[in-house]
Write a protein that holds these residues in place. Structure first.
Motif, PDB file in Angstrom:
ATOM      1  N   LEU A 160       0.071 -15.713  11.935  1.00 27.77           N
ATOM      2  CA  LEU A 160      -0.154 -14.281  11.803  1.00 27.77           C
ATOM      3  C   LEU A 160       1.171 -13.537  11.626  1.00 27.77           C
ATOM      4  O   LEU A 160       1.379 -12.837  10.632  1.00 27.77           O
ATOM      5  CB  LEU A 160      -0.908 -13.753  13.029  1.00 27.77           C
ATOM      6  N   ARG A 161       2.085 -13.712  12.571  1.00 28.82           N
ATOM      7  CA  ARG A 161       3.378 -13.033  12.464  1.00 28.82           C
ATOM      8  C   ARG A 161       4.175 -13.539  11.263  1.00 28.82           C
ATOM      9  O   ARG A 161       4.700 -12.744  10.476  1.00 28.82           O
ATOM     10  CB  ARG A 161       4.187 -13.241  13.745  1.00 28.82           C
ATOM     11  N   ALA A 162       4.242 -14.867  11.131  1.00 24.35           N
ATOM     12  CA  ALA A 162       5.013 -15.432  10.023  1.00 24.35           C
ATOM     13  C   ALA A 162       4.334 -15.141   8.690  1.00 24.35           C
ATOM     14  O   ALA A 162       5.006 -14.907   7.677  1.00 24.35           O
ATOM     15  CB  ALA A 162       5.174 -16.943  10.215  1.00 24.35           C
ATOM     16  N   GLY A 163       2.998 -15.143   8.680  1.00 26.20           N
ATOM     17  CA  GLY A 163       2.281 -14.824   7.450  1.00 26.20           C
ATOM     18  C   GLY A 163       2.540 -13.406   6.996  1.00 26.20           C
ATOM     19  O   GLY A 163       2.686 -13.134   5.793  1.00 26.20           O
ATOM     20  N   TYR A 164       2.611 -12.483   7.946  1.00 28.02           N
ATOM     21  CA  TYR A 164       2.921 -11.091   7.604  1.00 28.02           C
ATOM     22  C   TYR A 164       4.373 -10.960   7.147  1.00 28.02           C
ATOM     23  O   TYR A 164       4.657 -10.332   6.113  1.00 28.02           O
ATOM     24  CB  TYR A 164       2.672 -10.175   8.805  1.00 28.02           C
ATOM     25  N   ASP A 165       5.294 -11.528   7.919  1.00 27.89           N
ATOM     26  CA  ASP A 165       6.723 -11.388   7.595  1.00 27.89           C
ATOM     27  C   ASP A 165       7.049 -11.945   6.215  1.00 27.89           C
ATOM     28  O   ASP A 165       7.841 -11.354   5.468  1.00 27.89           O
ATOM     29  CB  ASP A 165       7.573 -12.102   8.656  1.00 27.89           C
ATOM     30  N   SER A 166       6.461 -13.081   5.880  1.00 29.77           N
ATOM     31  CA  SER A 166       6.782 -13.702   4.595  1.00 29.77           C
ATOM     32  C   SER A 166       6.175 -12.956   3.410  1.00 29.77           C
ATOM     33  O   SER A 166       6.568 -13.184   2.266  1.00 29.77           O
ATOM     34  CB  SER A 166       6.311 -15.162   4.586  1.00 29.77           C
ATOM     35  N   ASN A 167       5.226 -12.067   3.680  1.00 25.63           N
ATOM     36  CA  ASN A 167       4.575 -11.316   2.602  1.00 25.63           C
ATOM     37  C   ASN A 167       4.770  -9.805   2.737  1.00 25.63           C
ATOM     38  O   ASN A 167       4.073  -9.037   2.075  1.00 25.63           O
ATOM     39  CB  ASN A 167       3.070 -11.622   2.596  1.00 25.63           C
ATOM     40  N   SER A 168       5.708  -9.381   3.585  1.00 21.34           N
ATOM     41  CA  SER A 168       5.878  -7.953   3.856  1.00 21.34           C
ATOM     42  C   SER A 168       6.231  -7.166   2.591  1.00 21.34           C
ATOM     43  O   SER A 168       5.761  -6.027   2.414  1.00 21.34           O
ATOM     44  CB  SER A 168       6.950  -7.741   4.933  1.00 21.34           C
ATOM     45  N   ASN A 169       7.030  -7.748   1.723  1.00 23.00           N
ATOM     46  CA  ASN A 169       7.393  -7.042   0.483  1.00 23.00           C
ATOM     47  C   ASN A 169       6.163  -6.823  -0.411  1.00 23.00           C
ATOM     48  O   ASN A 169       6.017  -5.767  -1.037  1.00 23.00           O
ATOM     49  CB  ASN A 169       8.460  -7.819  -0.280  1.00 23.00           C
ATOM     50  N   LYS A 170       5.299  -7.814  -0.473  1.00 19.17           N
ATOM     51  CA  LYS A 170       4.081  -7.678  -1.268  1.00 19.17           C
ATOM     52  C   LYS A 170       3.175  -6.598  -0.683  1.00 19.17           C
ATOM     53  O   LYS A 170       2.543  -5.824  -1.418  1.00 19.17           O
ATOM     54  CB  LYS A 170       3.328  -9.007  -1.329  1.00 19.17           C
ATOM     55  N   ILE A 171       3.100  -6.558   0.647  1.00 20.05           N
ATOM     56  CA  ILE A 171       2.254  -5.559   1.297  1.00 20.05           C
ATOM     57  C   ILE A 171       2.783  -4.157   1.037  1.00 20.05           C
ATOM     58  O   ILE A 171       2.004  -3.218   0.798  1.00 20.05           O
ATOM     59  CB  ILE A 171       2.167  -5.842   2.808  1.00 20.05           C
ATOM     60  N   VAL A 172       4.106  -4.001   1.052  1.00 16.51           N
ATOM     61  CA  VAL A 172       4.698  -2.699   0.741  1.00 16.51           C
ATOM     62  C   VAL A 172       4.339  -2.273  -0.686  1.00 16.51           C
ATOM     63  O   VAL A 172       3.996  -1.103  -0.929  1.00 16.51           O
ATOM     64  CB  VAL A 172       6.231  -2.741   0.922  1.00 16.51           C
ATOM     65  N   GLU A 173       4.396  -3.197  -1.628  1.00 20.28           N
ATOM     66  CA  GLU A 173       4.032  -2.871  -3.005  1.00 20.28           C
ATOM     67  C   GLU A 173       2.555  -2.496  -3.120  1.00 20.28           C
ATOM     68  O   GLU A 173       2.191  -1.595  -3.885  1.00 20.28           O
ATOM     69  CB  GLU A 173       4.349  -4.059  -3.925  1.00 20.28           C
ATOM     70  N   ASP A 174       1.708  -3.189  -2.365  1.00 16.96           N
ATOM     71  CA  ASP A 174       0.279  -2.850  -2.365  1.00 16.96           C
ATOM     72  C   ASP A 174       0.055  -1.448  -1.802  1.00 16.96           C
ATOM     73  O   ASP A 174      -0.816  -0.705  -2.275  1.00 16.96           O
ATOM     74  CB  ASP A 174      -0.514  -3.870  -1.543  1.00 16.96           C
ATOM     75  N   MET A 175       0.834  -1.089  -0.788  1.00 18.37           N
ATOM     76  CA  MET A 175       0.713   0.246  -0.204  1.00 18.37           C
ATOM     77  C   MET A 175       1.142   1.313  -1.213  1.00 18.37           C
ATOM     78  O   MET A 175       0.496   2.362  -1.350  1.00 18.37           O
ATOM     79  CB  MET A 175       1.550   0.333   1.069  1.00 18.37           C
ATOM     80  N   LYS A 176       2.220   1.045  -1.934  1.00 16.50           N
ATOM     81  CA  LYS A 176       2.670   1.987  -2.957  1.00 16.50           C
ATOM     82  C   LYS A 176       1.610   2.157  -4.044  1.00 16.50           C
ATOM     83  O   LYS A 176       1.341   3.269  -4.502  1.00 16.50           O
ATOM     84  CB  LYS A 176       3.976   1.494  -3.580  1.00 16.50           C
ATOM     85  N   ASP A 177       1.010   1.051  -4.445  1.00 14.85           N
ATOM     86  CA  ASP A 177      -0.026   1.094  -5.471  1.00 14.85           C
ATOM     87  C   ASP A 177      -1.234   1.886  -4.989  1.00 14.85           C
ATOM     88  O   ASP A 177      -1.832   2.669  -5.748  1.00 14.85           O
ATOM     89  CB  ASP A 177      -0.443  -0.332  -5.835  1.00 14.85           C
ATOM     90  N   ALA A 178      -1.586   1.699  -3.708  1.00 17.54           N
ATOM     91  CA  ALA A 178      -2.725   2.415  -3.143  1.00 17.54           C
ATOM     92  C   ALA A 178      -2.470   3.916  -3.106  1.00 17.54           C
ATOM     93  O   ALA A 178      -3.347   4.726  -3.451  1.00 17.54           O
ATOM     94  CB  ALA A 178      -3.025   1.888  -1.740  1.00 17.54           C
ATOM     95  N   VAL A 179      -1.264   4.323  -2.707  1.00 16.85           N
ATOM     96  CA  VAL A 179      -0.924   5.750  -2.670  1.00 16.85           C
ATOM     97  C   VAL A 179      -0.947   6.340  -4.075  1.00 16.85           C
ATOM     98  O   VAL A 179      -1.417   7.467  -4.287  1.00 16.85           O
ATOM     99  CB  VAL A 179       0.459   5.952  -2.006  1.00 16.85           C
ATOM    100  N   SER A 180      -0.459   5.564  -5.030  1.00 17.55           N
ATOM    101  CA  SER A 180      -0.459   6.028  -6.418  1.00 17.55           C
ATOM    102  C   SER A 180      -1.884   6.283  -6.899  1.00 17.55           C
ATOM    103  O   SER A 180      -2.151   7.286  -7.588  1.00 17.55           O
ATOM    104  CB  SER A 180       0.223   4.986  -7.315  1.00 17.55           C
ATOM    105  N   LYS A 181      -2.808   5.398  -6.524  1.00 15.29           N
ATOM    106  CA  LYS A 181      -4.209   5.574  -6.922  1.00 15.29           C
ATOM    107  C   LYS A 181      -4.810   6.828  -6.276  1.00 15.29           C
ATOM    108  O   LYS A 181      -5.637   7.517  -6.888  1.00 15.29           O
ATOM    109  CB  LYS A 181      -5.023   4.338  -6.506  1.00 15.29           C
ATOM    110  N   VAL A 182      -4.395   7.117  -5.048  1.00 18.82           N
ATOM    111  CA  VAL A 182      -4.870   8.332  -4.381  1.00 18.82           C
ATOM    112  C   VAL A 182      -4.337   9.568  -5.096  1.00 18.82           C
ATOM    113  O   VAL A 182      -5.070  10.541  -5.346  1.00 18.82           O
ATOM    114  CB  VAL A 182      -4.437   8.342  -2.889  1.00 18.82           C
ATOM    115  N   LEU A 183      -3.064   9.561  -5.464  1.00 14.32           N
ATOM    116  CA  LEU A 183      -2.454  10.706  -6.148  1.00 14.32           C
ATOM    117  C   LEU A 183      -3.129  10.975  -7.490  1.00 14.32           C
ATOM    118  O   LEU A 183      -3.295  12.136  -7.894  1.00 14.32           O
ATOM    119  CB  LEU A 183      -0.960  10.452  -6.360  1.00 14.32           C
ATOM    120  N   CYS A 184      -3.535   9.883  -8.159  1.00 12.21           N
ATOM    121  CA  CYS A 184      -4.162  10.030  -9.472  1.00 12.21           C
ATOM    122  C   CYS A 184      -5.655  10.340  -9.388  1.00 12.21           C
ATOM    123  O   CYS A 184      -6.307  10.545 -10.419  1.00 12.21           O
ATOM    124  CB  CYS A 184      -3.958   8.753 -10.289  1.00 12.21           C
ATOM    125  N   GLY A 185      -6.174  10.378  -8.185  1.00 12.24           N
ATOM    126  CA  GLY A 185      -7.580  10.700  -8.016  1.00 12.24           C
ATOM    127  C   GLY A 185      -8.520   9.533  -8.228  1.00 12.24           C
ATOM    128  O   GLY A 185      -9.745   9.713  -8.284  1.00 12.24           O
TER     129      GLY A 185
END
Length: 249
Positions: A160-185
């Motif tokens: 769990l911890r190692a799985g999150y840490d090793s993919n933290s950059n991908k999760i950040v990109e997914d969060m950015k993509d999600a916010v972008s979709k919200v901004l675009c409606g």
């Protein structure tokens, strides 16, 4: 009189509302006592035994026998999920190296009367470790079912911890993509949060399923395992219990 139609204010208010709502959301991923969503979006709750197993793997543990002298570790397929008491005619022998085994006779097991399969504190045959096996049966007649230990060390296998840490950059990109979709409606806050939660869950499961991320199973466990190369996968229950949940503050 000049009338100006305001097409911006309403959209700005929508964006503000959804972002504020998204900012109040908390996403949890793991083996959860509360209901969480699986790959199909179904809400499931992890059982108490799976939560215990997850904790043991995540942090490591020493497993000791409770109410008996020894832990009986199955070393044969037929012994998996069973105890020495489940086998008629079980007897105990000690190897030259000092290991204690629970065995049955291949020839006599069908006609032996049922007797207790509980090991005692006495040495089988009253012989000391290193003096040979304490049995008059030939090795060809003996079927080894269990090896007995007073305690077993389970190493830390953080997924769990190692799985999150090793993919933290991908999760950040997914969060950015999600916010972008919200901004675009395209998405609202709930859709965005579900997207991030599902992706994070998939990353952790992917990390867990990659056997190269963990030390291999020991030879004893490998001999009876359906997944000998991955110490975290046997029946799939642990993997399938990984969920995500969204809490809105």
């Amino acid at each position: 009189m000049l009338i100006v139609e305001d097409g911006i204010t309403g959209e700005l208010e929508r964006i503000k509302h959804e972002l504020q709502r998204l900012g109040r959301m908390k996403i949890t991923i793991g083996i959860q006592g509360a209901a969480g969503k699986n790959a199909r979006g179904e809400e499931i709750k992890a059982s108490a035994d799976i939560m215990t197993i997850a904790g043991i793997h995540e942090f490591g543990a020493t497993i000791k026998a409770k109410n008996v002298k020894n832990l009986a570790i199955p070393i044969a397929k037929k012994a998996v999920g069973k105890s020495p008491r489940d086998f008629d005619g079980l007897f105990f022998i000690r190897s030259k190296a000092g290991y204690l085994f629970g065995c049955i006779s291949k020839k006599e097991r069908s006609r032996n009367p049922r007797r207790s399969g509980r090991p005692t504190g006495k040495e089988p045959g009253r012989k000391k470790p290193g003096n040979g096996t304490e049995t008059s049966k030939s090795n060809d007649d003996i079927e080894f079912l269990f090896i007995l230990f007073e305690a077993v060390e389970i190493p830390e296998r953080s997924f769990l911890r190692a799985g999150y840490d090793s993919n933290s950059n991908k999760i950040v990109e997914d969060m950015k993509d999600a916010v972008s979709k919200v901004l675009c409606g395209e998405w609202d806050a709930e859709t965005a949060a579900n997207h991030v939660g599902m992706r994070a869950r998939d990353y952790i499961i992917g990390y867990m399923m990659d056997a190269d991320n963990f030390d291999k199973k020991g030879s004893i466990v490998r001999s009876t395992s359906n997944w000998p190369d991955n110490p975290l996968v046997e029946t799939g229950r642990l993997r399938n219990s990984i969920t995500y949940a969204i809490m809105e503050g």
